[in-house]
Every structure is written in C-alpha cells, then in structure tokens.
Design a protein around this motif. Structure first.
Motif, PDB file in Angstrom:
ATOM      1  N   GLU A  13     -39.341 -10.630 -11.701  1.00 53.53           N
ATOM      2  CA  GLU A  13     -40.022 -10.738 -12.996  1.00 53.53           C
ATOM      3  C   GLU A  13     -40.304 -12.203 -13.265  1.00 53.53           C
ATOM      4  N   SER A  15     -41.502 -14.798 -16.126  1.00 51.68           N
ATOM      5  CA  SER A  15     -41.700 -14.978 -17.561  1.00 51.68           C
ATOM      6  C   SER A  15     -42.251 -16.370 -17.809  1.00 51.68           C
ATOM      7  N   GLU A  23     -44.850 -14.306 -22.010  1.00 49.07           N
ATOM      8  CA  GLU A  23     -45.580 -13.321 -21.214  1.00 49.07           C
ATOM      9  C   GLU A  23     -44.743 -12.998 -19.988  1.00 49.07           C
ATOM     10  N   SER A  24     -44.602 -11.724 -19.702  1.00 44.11           N
ATOM     11  CA  SER A  24     -43.774 -11.275 -18.597  1.00 44.11           C
ATOM     12  C   SER A  24     -44.620 -10.474 -17.606  1.00 44.11           C
ATOM     13  N   LYS A  25     -44.461 -10.796 -16.298  1.00 45.62           N
ATOM     14  CA  LYS A  25     -45.182 -10.079 -15.251  1.00 45.62           C
ATOM     15  C   LYS A  25     -44.186  -9.627 -14.183  1.00 45.62           C
ATOM     16  N   LEU A  27     -43.677  -8.880 -10.294  1.00 46.62           N
ATOM     17  CA  LEU A  27     -44.294  -9.288  -9.041  1.00 46.62           C
ATOM     18  C   LEU A  27     -43.800  -8.428  -7.883  1.00 46.62           C
ATOM     19  N   TYR A  48     -41.215  -1.245 -16.081  1.00 48.65           N
ATOM     20  CA  TYR A  48     -41.996  -2.112 -15.209  1.00 48.65           C
ATOM     21  C   TYR A  48     -43.422  -2.333 -15.684  1.00 48.65           C
TER      22      TYR A  48
END
Length: 49
Positions: A13, A15, A23-25, A27, A48
């Motif tokens: 993750e 951030s 913002e969180s993604k 990967l 997720y």
C-alpha cells in the motif's frame, strides 16, 4: 488458506499526502488477487478498493 496468505505477501500500500489529503493506492495487484477477493466477498474486496 496458507496459499492465499502466501499469495498476498507481495501486495503493498502506497500512501501519499497531497494538499492535506491522504491518498492511498494498492500496488502489485494481479487478476488472480481480484478473483480470490471476489470469491471471499464484498467485505474483503472493499479493503483493497
């Protein structure tokens, strides 16, 4: 279950903070990960998203 936990080890993750918002993604998600999550149900899939 052991295989599932092992398979998800490479997921990370990221951030970042941009203009005061975090913002969180997620990967390194592959099609097999999404398929497993869909079989487990919305509760797990939403983690997720």
């Amino acid at each position: 279950m052991r295989w599932i936990f092992f398979n998800f080890q490479g997921i990370t993750e990221l951030s970042t903070q941009k203009e005061g918002e975090i913002e969180s993604k997620i990967l390194d998600m592959k099609d097999i990960h999404w398929k497993i999550l869909s079989l487990m149900g919305d509760k797990y899939e939403n983690i997720y998203l």
